[in-house]
Write a protein that holds these residues in place. Structure first.
Motif, PDB file in Angstrom:
ATOM      1  N   VAL A  70       0.868  -1.175   0.000  1.00  0.00           N
ATOM      2  CA  VAL A  70       0.000   0.000   0.000  1.00  0.00           C
ATOM      3  C   VAL A  70       0.905   1.226   0.000  1.00  0.00           C
ATOM      4  CG1 VAL A  70      -1.802   1.283   1.198  1.00  0.00           C
ATOM      5  CG2 VAL A  70      -1.800  -1.221   1.266  1.00  0.00           C
ATOM      6  N   LYS A  71       0.764   2.055  -1.039  1.00  0.00           N
ATOM      7  CA  LYS A  71       1.587   3.259  -1.168  1.00  0.00           C
ATOM      8  C   LYS A  71       0.678   4.476  -1.023  1.00  0.00           C
ATOM      9  CE  LYS A  71       4.328   5.825  -4.538  1.00  0.00           C
ATOM     10  NZ  LYS A  71       4.757   5.842  -5.932  1.00  0.00           N
ATOM     11  N   LEU A  72       0.985   5.306  -0.030  1.00  0.00           N
ATOM     12  CA  LEU A  72       0.212   6.513   0.220  1.00  0.00           C
ATOM     13  C   LEU A  72       1.055   7.726  -0.127  1.00  0.00           C
ATOM     14  CD1 LEU A  72      -1.142   5.505   3.724  1.00  0.00           C
ATOM     15  CD2 LEU A  72      -2.326   5.322   1.532  1.00  0.00           C
ATOM     16  N   THR A  73       0.477   8.663  -0.862  1.00  0.00           N
ATOM     17  CA  THR A  73       1.158   9.910  -1.197  1.00  0.00           C
ATOM     18  C   THR A  73       0.390  11.059  -0.557  1.00  0.00           C
ATOM     19  OG1 THR A  73       1.887   9.006  -3.307  1.00  0.00           O
ATOM     20  CG2 THR A  73       1.986  11.394  -3.058  1.00  0.00           C
ATOM     21  N   ASN A  74       1.094  11.886   0.190  1.00  0.00           N
ATOM     22  CA  ASN A  74       0.476  13.023   0.861  1.00  0.00           C
ATOM     23  C   ASN A  74       0.630  14.254  -0.028  1.00  0.00           C
ATOM     24  OD1 ASN A  74      -0.468  14.994   2.534  1.00  0.00           O
ATOM     25  ND2 ASN A  74       1.091  14.728   4.116  1.00  0.00           N
ATOM     26  N   TRP A  75      -0.435  14.640  -0.698  1.00  0.00           N
ATOM     27  CA  TRP A  75      -0.409  15.808  -1.578  1.00  0.00           C
ATOM     28  C   TRP A  75      -0.797  17.081  -0.836  1.00  0.00           C
ATOM     29  CZ3 TRP A  75       2.306  15.070  -5.635  1.00  0.00           C
ATOM     30  CH2 TRP A  75       2.331  13.829  -6.270  1.00  0.00           C
ATOM     31  N   SER A  76      -1.082  16.985   0.457  1.00  0.00           N
ATOM     32  CA  SER A  76      -1.473  18.182   1.216  1.00  0.00           C
ATOM     33  C   SER A  76      -0.228  18.983   1.597  1.00  0.00           C
ATOM     34  CB  SER A  76      -2.251  17.786   2.470  1.00  0.00           C
ATOM     35  OG  SER A  76      -1.389  17.228   3.431  1.00  0.00           O
ATOM     36  N   LYS A  77      -0.466  20.150   2.201  1.00  0.00           N
ATOM     37  CA  LYS A  77       0.631  21.030   2.604  1.00  0.00           C
ATOM     38  C   LYS A  77       1.125  20.742   4.017  1.00  0.00           C
ATOM     39  CE  LYS A  77      -1.131  24.721  -0.288  1.00  0.00           C
ATOM     40  NZ  LYS A  77      -1.679  26.073  -0.319  1.00  0.00           N
ATOM     41  N   HIS A  78       0.496  19.767   4.683  1.00  0.00           N
ATOM     42  CA  HIS A  78       0.823  19.472   6.072  1.00  0.00           C
ATOM     43  C   HIS A  78       1.145  17.993   6.231  1.00  0.00           C
ATOM     44  CE1 HIS A  78      -0.887  23.402   6.853  1.00  0.00           C
ATOM     45  NE2 HIS A  78      -1.983  23.019   6.211  1.00  0.00           N
ATOM     46  N   SER A  79       1.976  17.707   7.231  1.00  0.00           N
ATOM     47  CA  SER A  79       2.218  16.307   7.571  1.00  0.00           C
ATOM     48  C   SER A  79       0.920  15.694   8.077  1.00  0.00           C
ATOM     49  CB  SER A  79       3.287  16.194   8.653  1.00  0.00           C
ATOM     50  OG  SER A  79       4.544  16.516   8.131  1.00  0.00           O
ATOM     51  N   VAL A  80       0.755  14.404   7.817  1.00  0.00           N
ATOM     52  CA  VAL A  80      -0.440  13.691   8.229  1.00  0.00           C
ATOM     53  C   VAL A  80      -0.023  12.542   9.140  1.00  0.00           C
ATOM     54  CG1 VAL A  80      -2.392  12.337   7.421  1.00  0.00           C
ATOM     55  CG2 VAL A  80      -1.598  14.262   6.072  1.00  0.00           C
ATOM     56  N   GLY A  81      -0.703  12.411  10.259  1.00  0.00           N
ATOM     57  CA  GLY A  81      -0.430  11.310  11.160  1.00  0.00           C
ATOM     58  C   GLY A  81      -0.447  11.778  12.589  1.00  0.00           C
ATOM     59  N   PRO A  82      -0.399  10.877  13.517  1.00  0.00           N
ATOM     60  CA  PRO A  82      -0.328   9.425  13.359  1.00  0.00           C
ATOM     61  C   PRO A  82      -1.693   8.823  13.035  1.00  0.00           C
ATOM     62  CG  PRO A  82      -0.352   9.985  15.673  1.00  0.00           C
ATOM     63  CD  PRO A  82      -0.361  11.292  14.915  1.00  0.00           C
ATOM     64  N   PHE A  83      -1.647   7.636  12.421  1.00  0.00           N
ATOM     65  CA  PHE A  83      -2.872   6.914  12.108  1.00  0.00           C
ATOM     66  C   PHE A  83      -2.525   5.458  11.866  1.00  0.00           C
ATOM     67  CE2 PHE A  83      -1.181   8.547   8.163  1.00  0.00           C
ATOM     68  CZ  PHE A  83      -1.321   7.507   7.259  1.00  0.00           C
ATOM     69  N   ALA A  84      -3.553   4.657  11.723  1.00  0.00           N
ATOM     70  CA  ALA A  84      -3.370   3.233  11.434  1.00  0.00           C
ATOM     71  C   ALA A  84      -4.164   2.892  10.185  1.00  0.00           C
ATOM     72  CB  ALA A  84      -3.840   2.384  12.605  1.00  0.00           C
ATOM     73  N   LEU A  85      -3.688   1.906   9.467  1.00  0.00           N
ATOM     74  CA  LEU A  85      -4.336   1.414   8.252  1.00  0.00           C
ATOM     75  C   LEU A  85      -4.600  -0.073   8.485  1.00  0.00           C
ATOM     76  CD1 LEU A  85      -3.290   2.189   4.709  1.00  0.00           C
ATOM     77  CD2 LEU A  85      -3.138  -0.166   5.412  1.00  0.00           C
ATOM     78  N   THR A  86      -5.850  -0.494   8.342  1.00  0.00           N
ATOM     79  CA  THR A  86      -6.213  -1.890   8.571  1.00  0.00           C
ATOM     80  C   THR A  86      -6.758  -2.491   7.282  1.00  0.00           C
ATOM     81  OG1 THR A  86      -6.737  -1.455  10.877  1.00  0.00           O
ATOM     82  CG2 THR A  86      -7.636  -3.464   9.936  1.00  0.00           C
ATOM     83  N   VAL A  87      -6.259  -3.672   6.932  1.00  0.00           N
ATOM     84  CA  VAL A  87      -6.711  -4.407   5.750  1.00  0.00           C
ATOM     85  C   VAL A  87      -7.576  -5.567   6.236  1.00  0.00           C
ATOM     86  CG1 VAL A  87      -5.990  -5.715   3.725  1.00  0.00           C
ATOM     87  CG2 VAL A  87      -4.594  -3.790   4.524  1.00  0.00           C
TER      88      VAL A  87
END
Length: 130
Positions: free
Chosen positions: A27-44
């Motif tokens: 899973v590849k996530l790209t952050n296109w926003s102007k701010h850092s994102v996180g923390p978070f979790a990703l569940t499959v």
């Protein structure tokens, strides 16, 4: 982007795999926003779709994860990618789907909306050819 067994997945792609072989999941996530994102979790979460509105999530006897089905992410910096690797092991044949959900640890930080529109992942587990 989501890759299963090295193949890019989108809504029209069915990825074929062999029962009993570990299948790489990326899973590849790209952050296109102007701010850092996180923390978070990703569940499959794998499920079967019976095409009548019923989904079966009770698949612990049919699919297992090599490692964990949850990825914990500290942060993704602006305009940067973050890639997470895992593997699935199918124990029985059938058509399966992957549901990918995000869980924010801090509600004051918003995840990019595009992350909530990840493609549906359809995997067909087949008997190995001998």
């Amino acid at each position: 982007d989501i890759l299963v067994d090295g193949k890019l997945c989108d809504c029209d792609i069915v990825v074929d795999c062999k029962v009993g072989d570990p299948i790489p999941l990326e899973v590849k996530l790209t952050n296109w926003s102007k701010h850092s994102v996180g923390p978070f979790a990703l569940t499959v979460t794998p499920y079967q779709d019976y095409q009548n509105g019923v989904h079966n999530y009770e698949l612990q006897d049919a699919i297992t994860f090599v490692g964990s089905n949850t990825f914990y992410i500290d942060s993704v910096k602006p305009t940067k990618d973050s890639v997470y690797f895992g593997a699935l092991l199918f124990l029985y044949t059938g058509d399966f789907y992957l549901n990918i959900k995000f869980h924010e640890d801090n509600c004051s930080r918003e995840l990019p909306l595009s992350w909530f529109c990840l493609p549906s992942v359809h995997i067909r587990a087949m008997e190995p050819m001998v």
